[in-house]
Design a protein around this motif. Sequence first.
Motif, mmCIF file in Angstrom:
data_model
loop_
_atom_site.group_PDB
_atom_site.id
_atom_site.type_symbol
_atom_site.label_atom_id
_atom_site.label_comp_id
_atom_site.label_asym_id
_atom_site.label_seq_id
_atom_site.Cartn_x
_atom_site.Cartn_y
_atom_site.Cartn_z
ATOM 1 N N PRO A 78 0.800 -1.222 0.000
ATOM 2 C CA PRO A 78 0.000 0.000 0.000
ATOM 3 C C PRO A 78 0.833 1.272 0.000
ATOM 4 O O PRO A 78 0.283 2.366 -0.114
ATOM 5 C CB PRO A 78 -0.790 -0.119 1.313
ATOM 6 C CG PRO A 78 0.126 -0.871 2.217
ATOM 7 C CD PRO A 78 0.876 -1.839 1.331
ATOM 8 N N TYR A 79 2.142 1.137 0.136
ATOM 9 C CA TYR A 79 2.995 2.322 0.228
ATOM 10 C C TYR A 79 3.556 2.691 -1.135
ATOM 11 O O TYR A 79 3.985 1.845 -1.912
ATOM 12 C CB TYR A 79 4.119 2.085 1.241
ATOM 13 C CG TYR A 79 3.580 1.839 2.618
ATOM 14 C CD1 TYR A 79 3.142 2.890 3.407
ATOM 15 C CD2 TYR A 79 3.463 0.543 3.112
ATOM 16 C CE1 TYR A 79 2.604 2.673 4.670
ATOM 17 C CE2 TYR A 79 2.927 0.313 4.369
ATOM 18 C CZ TYR A 79 2.506 1.374 5.139
ATOM 19 O OH TYR A 79 1.974 1.145 6.385
ATOM 20 N N GLY A 112 -2.150 8.837 -2.983
ATOM 21 C CA GLY A 112 -2.833 7.754 -2.300
ATOM 22 C C GLY A 112 -4.090 8.216 -1.584
ATOM 23 O O GLY A 112 -4.159 9.345 -1.105
ATOM 24 N N ASP A 166 -6.512 6.508 1.399
ATOM 25 C CA ASP A 166 -6.791 5.428 2.334
ATOM 26 C C ASP A 166 -7.998 5.845 3.173
ATOM 27 O O ASP A 166 -8.038 6.967 3.693
ATOM 28 C CB ASP A 166 -5.576 5.183 3.237
ATOM 29 C CG ASP A 166 -5.791 4.046 4.212
ATOM 30 O OD1 ASP A 166 -5.506 2.900 3.858
ATOM 31 O OD2 ASP A 166 -6.268 4.323 5.340
ATOM 32 N N TYR A 179 -6.745 6.651 6.771
ATOM 33 C CA TYR A 179 -5.625 7.592 6.897
ATOM 34 C C TYR A 179 -5.845 8.881 6.112
ATOM 35 O O TYR A 179 -5.329 9.930 6.456
ATOM 36 C CB TYR A 179 -4.340 6.902 6.428
ATOM 37 C CG TYR A 179 -3.078 7.624 6.800
ATOM 38 C CD1 TYR A 179 -2.727 7.809 8.131
ATOM 39 C CD2 TYR A 179 -2.228 8.122 5.822
ATOM 40 C CE1 TYR A 179 -1.554 8.466 8.481
ATOM 41 C CE2 TYR A 179 -1.045 8.782 6.159
ATOM 42 C CZ TYR A 179 -0.723 8.947 7.489
ATOM 43 O OH TYR A 179 0.429 9.605 7.827
ATOM 44 N N THR A 223 -2.894 11.341 0.703
ATOM 45 C CA THR A 223 -1.449 11.431 0.887
ATOM 46 C C THR A 223 -0.729 11.711 -0.424
ATOM 47 O O THR A 223 -1.260 11.486 -1.509
ATOM 48 C CB THR A 223 -0.861 10.127 1.480
ATOM 49 O OG1 THR A 223 -1.230 9.026 0.646
ATOM 50 C CG2 THR A 223 -1.358 9.884 2.886
ATOM 51 N N THR A 242 3.665 11.678 -1.966
ATOM 52 C CA THR A 242 4.978 11.106 -1.653
ATOM 53 C C THR A 242 5.967 12.140 -1.134
ATOM 54 O O THR A 242 7.046 11.790 -0.682
ATOM 55 C CB THR A 242 5.587 10.435 -2.902
ATOM 56 O OG1 THR A 242 5.636 11.394 -3.969
ATOM 57 C CG2 THR A 242 4.775 9.237 -3.338
ATOM 58 N N ASN A 254 -6.681 2.833 -1.500
ATOM 59 C CA ASN A 254 -6.049 1.854 -0.612
ATOM 60 C C ASN A 254 -4.529 1.898 -0.716
ATOM 61 O O ASN A 254 -3.853 0.880 -0.592
ATOM 62 C CB ASN A 254 -6.577 0.446 -0.906
ATOM 63 C CG ASN A 254 -8.089 0.373 -0.798
ATOM 64 O OD1 ASN A 254 -8.668 0.830 0.181
ATOM 65 N ND2 ASN A 254 -8.740 -0.168 -1.825
ATOM 66 N N LYS A 255 -4.009 3.096 -0.960
ATOM 67 C CA LYS A 255 -2.566 3.334 -1.026
ATOM 68 C C LYS A 255 -2.212 4.478 -0.082
ATOM 69 O O LYS A 255 -3.040 5.324 0.230
ATOM 70 C CB LYS A 255 -2.150 3.720 -2.458
ATOM 71 C CG LYS A 255 -2.455 2.680 -3.524
ATOM 72 C CD LYS A 255 -1.475 1.527 -3.448
ATOM 73 C CE LYS A 255 -1.755 0.509 -4.553
ATOM 74 N NZ LYS A 255 -1.484 1.055 -5.890
ATOM 75 N N LYS A 256 -0.948 4.493 0.371
ATOM 76 C CA LYS A 256 -0.467 5.548 1.258
ATOM 77 C C LYS A 256 0.849 6.109 0.738
ATOM 78 O O LYS A 256 1.725 5.356 0.325
ATOM 79 C CB LYS A 256 -0.236 5.018 2.671
ATOM 80 C CG LYS A 256 -1.473 4.614 3.427
ATOM 81 C CD LYS A 256 -1.091 4.123 4.813
ATOM 82 C CE LYS A 256 -2.298 3.628 5.586
ATOM 83 N NZ LYS A 256 -1.896 3.112 6.918
ATOM 84 N N ARG A 271 1.021 13.038 4.692
ATOM 85 C CA ARG A 271 -0.438 13.077 4.830
ATOM 86 C C ARG A 271 -0.946 14.492 4.564
ATOM 87 O O ARG A 271 -0.403 15.467 5.085
ATOM 88 C CB ARG A 271 -0.857 12.643 6.230
ATOM 89 C CG ARG A 271 -2.371 12.541 6.429
ATOM 90 C CD ARG A 271 -2.684 11.979 7.817
ATOM 91 N NE ARG A 271 -4.113 11.749 7.996
ATOM 92 C CZ ARG A 271 -4.974 12.639 8.497
ATOM 93 N NH1 ARG A 271 -4.529 13.836 8.878
ATOM 94 N NH2 ARG A 271 -6.250 12.349 8.630
#
Length: 255
Positions: A63-64, A177, A179, A182, A185, A187, A215-217, A221
């Motif tokens: 997920p990252y 991303g 989520d 969370y 987000t 990078t 569903n990625k981070k 944030r």
Amino acid sequence: MSLNIIDRHKLILKKLEANGFVTVNGLSDDFNVSLVTIRKDLKLLEEKKLLFRSHGKAVPVNPYITESTVKIKEKIHIEEKNKIAIAAAQTLEPNDSIIIASGTSVIEFARHIKPLEGLTVLTASLNTAIILTKIKGIDIMQLGGTVRSSSASVIGPIGEKMLAEFTFTKLFLGVDGIDIDYGLTTTNLMEASLNKEMIKASQKLIVLADSSKFNKKGFGRICGLNEVDQIITDSGLDEKTKNRLLELGVELTIV
């Protein structure tokens, strides 16, 4: 339940596909084997790139997110981004004052903007500013700051201070991303900081993101989904995520 390693692996992957995740404790109980055995099973499956382990559980994919350049990103999910951009352009109204952040989704959005009475655009993206100069009747403001070569966009405190001087009707934000728990987000930590200031300066936050972003981070944030007014995405979004977003009160536009 007494199973050999091959059967266990098949069932683990089947459960993963059905539920979206599996836990070490849950699998240990299901198969009546030790936690150590399950951890070894998950490690072997991860080495085969069939899942990704994280904090006592496993998910289908990592997920990252790692950072990619605009040149790489603009070559993927082209059709989806085009449809999203068309839908985003339809949300514009006369006398809108908007922020267009950075990323390939918002660059594509800029390509679909038509001449519109009283439209003012502030953007962090150099490519977006260049595209908009070709459209008559739009007042364009380029955000100041340090230029990131990977995204051809600006970041830093100069841009953040500039944003504090204005109020905008809409912010069109691309992200790396999304989520459910969370939030949004990116990078880059400094880009996330700039995006936060963009949100403060805007009355409405519209996120442009193809379904691969969910569903990625990313490392930085931006905000929780409680601050998002609308998400425009493509039909590849899974039903579970779609329902969760609607439960959170996010306006969802599927193209």
